[in-house]
Design an enzyme around this catalytic site. Structure first.
Site, PDB file in Angstrom:
ATOM      1  N   ALA A  65      28.169   1.753   8.280  1.00  0.00           N
ATOM      2  CA  ALA A  65      29.070   0.988   9.129  1.00  0.00           C
ATOM      3  C   ALA A  65      28.260  -0.139   9.741  1.00  0.00           C
ATOM      4  CB  ALA A  65      29.650   1.894  10.201  1.00  0.00           C
ATOM      5  N   GLY A 108      28.079   5.375   6.738  1.00  0.00           N
ATOM      6  CA  GLY A 108      29.440   5.157   6.239  1.00  0.00           C
ATOM      7  C   GLY A 108      29.467   4.814   4.754  1.00  0.00           C
ATOM      8  N   GLU A 111      29.437   8.060   3.080  1.00  0.00           N
ATOM      9  CA  GLU A 111      30.727   8.699   3.367  1.00  0.00           C
ATOM     10  C   GLU A 111      31.849   8.062   2.545  1.00  0.00           C
ATOM     11  OE1 GLU A 111      29.997   7.971   7.543  1.00  0.00           O
ATOM     12  OE2 GLU A 111      29.999  10.132   7.943  1.00  0.00           O
ATOM     13  N   GLU A 131      22.526   8.255  10.807  1.00  0.00           N
ATOM     14  CA  GLU A 131      23.102   7.934  12.119  1.00  0.00           C
ATOM     15  C   GLU A 131      22.263   8.485  13.267  1.00  0.00           C
ATOM     16  OE1 GLU A 131      24.777   9.106   9.488  1.00  0.00           O
ATOM     17  OE2 GLU A 131      26.706   8.076   9.291  1.00  0.00           O
TER      18      GLU A 131
END
Ligand code: CO8
Length: 257
Positions: A65, A108, A111, A131
Site C-alpha cells: 500500500a 498489500g 495480499e 508492515e
C-alpha cells in the site's frame, strides 16, 4: 477508458491488467484500487474475455500500500472510509484471475496477489508482509490468507519478522503454483490464461466457485456443494459437447452455455 495507474489490454480471450506506477514500485493507492476494480468489472462484463491476468513490472508486482498516502491518515479517516475494504471486491470477480508476480510483492502487493485465484511467480519474485517494520500489521488479508496458504508457523514468521520469501520458498510453501524464468513470466501467465479461456466458461466459473468454497466451509458441506454443482453441469450444452467430442475423438467446440 483512460487509466492513470494501470495499463489494460485484451490478448485474444485474455484480459491483461498491468500495474503501472514505476516510480513508486506500483504502490497501491486509492486510484490504483478504483482503476483495477473498474478494469476487472469491465472484463467480467465482456463476453469476449474468459480469463484475466494481473501483473506488475519486472522489479515490482507491487511494493505494498502507498505509505506516503497512509503516512498522515488518522484513525477516523481510515475507519470512515473503510480504507482499502474495496479490494475485497476482487474476490467477487467470477472469472478466473491469475497474478503474474515478478520482483517485490510486499504488504498489500502480496495480499493483492493472494486475492487472485493463483499466483505464477518469476524466479526473481519476493513475497513479504513487512508492515511490522512500519509499526503496523497486515490489513488486506496477510494475517488471514497467508496463514491459509503457508500455515501458521511460516505466516507468523513472515508477519512478525517482516522477512521476505523468495520464489523457491514460496512455491515450496504452497503460496505460488509455479515458478518460471523472469523473462518468460508474462508469456507463461498468458498461456495459462489462454488455456483456461479455451474451456467452457460456465464450467470454469463453477470450478473456481467450488475451490473457493473449500475455504469457507466444512469438508462435508464442501463435498455436497461440489457434487450438486457437478450434477447441475449436465444442464450445460458444453457438457454434452465436451463428452461427445471425447468419444468422437475430436476437439470440443465450447459455446459457453
Ligand atoms: N509506498 C509508497 N512508495 C513506495 C513504496 C510504498 N509501499 N515502496 C516503494 N516506494 C517508493 C520509494 O519511496 C521510492 O520513491 P522515491 O524515489 O520518491 O523515494 C521508490 O518507490 C523506489 O523505492 P526504493 O528507493 O526504496 O527502492 P529499493 O530498490 O531501494 O527498495 C523496497 C525496494 C525494498 C521494495 C523498498 O522500496 C521498500 O521497502 N518499500 C516498502 C515496502 C513496504 O513496507 N510495504 C508495505 C507497505 S504497508 C501495506 O502494504 C499495508 C497494506 C494494508 C493496508 C490496508 C489497510 C486496511
Amino acid at each position: 477508458m483512460a487509466y492513470e495507474t494501470i495499463l489494460v489490454e485484451t490478448r485474444a480471450r485474455v484480459g491483461l491488467i498491468t500495474l503501472n506506477r514505476p516510480k513508486a514500485l506500483n504502490a497501491l493507492n486509492t486510484t490504483v484500487l478504483a482503476e483495477v476494480m473498474a478494469a476487472l468489472e469491465a472484463f467480467e462484463a465482456d463476453a469476449g474475455v474468459g480469463a484475466i491476468v494481473i501483473t506488475g513490472s519486472e522489479k515490482a508486482f507491487a511494493a505494498g500500500a502507498d505509505i506516503k498516502q497512509m503516512q498522515s491518515m488518522s484513525y477516523v479517516d481510515a475507519f470512515m472510509a473503510d480504507f482499502f475494504a474495496g479490494w475485497e471486491a476482487l474476490s467477487r470477480i467470477r472469472k478466473p484471475v491469475i497474478a503474474a508476480v515478478a520482483g517485490y510483492a510486499l504488504g498489500g502487493g502480496c495480499e493483492l496477489a493472494m486475492m487472485c485465484d493463483f499466483i505464477i511467480a518469476a524466479d526473481n519474485a519476493k513475497f513479504g508482509q513487512p508492515e511490522i517494520t512500519l509499526g503496523v500489521m497486515p490489513g488486506m488479508g496477510g494475517s488471514q490468507r497467508l496463514t491459509r496458504f503457508v500455515g501458521k508457523s511460516k505466516a507468523m514468521d513472515m508477519c512478525l519478522t517482516g522477512r521476505m520469501m523468495d520464489a523457491e520458498e514460496a512455491e515450496r510453501s504452497g503460496l505460488v503454483s509455479r515458478v518460471v524464468p523472469a523473462g518468460e513470466l508474462i508469456e507463461e501467465a498468458l498461456a495459462a490464461a489462454t488455456k483456461i479461456a479455451s474451456f467452457s466458461l460456465p464450467a470454469v466459473m463453477m470450478a473456481k466457485e467450488a475451490v473457493n468454497r473449500s475455504y469457507e466451509t466444512t469438508l462435508s458441506e464442501g463435498l455436497r456443494f461440489e457434487r450438486r454443482v457437478f450434477h447441475s453441469m449436465f444442464a450445460l450444452d458444453d457438457q454434452t459437447e465436451g463428452m461427445s467430442a471425447f468419444v468422437e475423438k475430436r476437439t470440443p467446440n465450447f459455446r459457453n452455455r
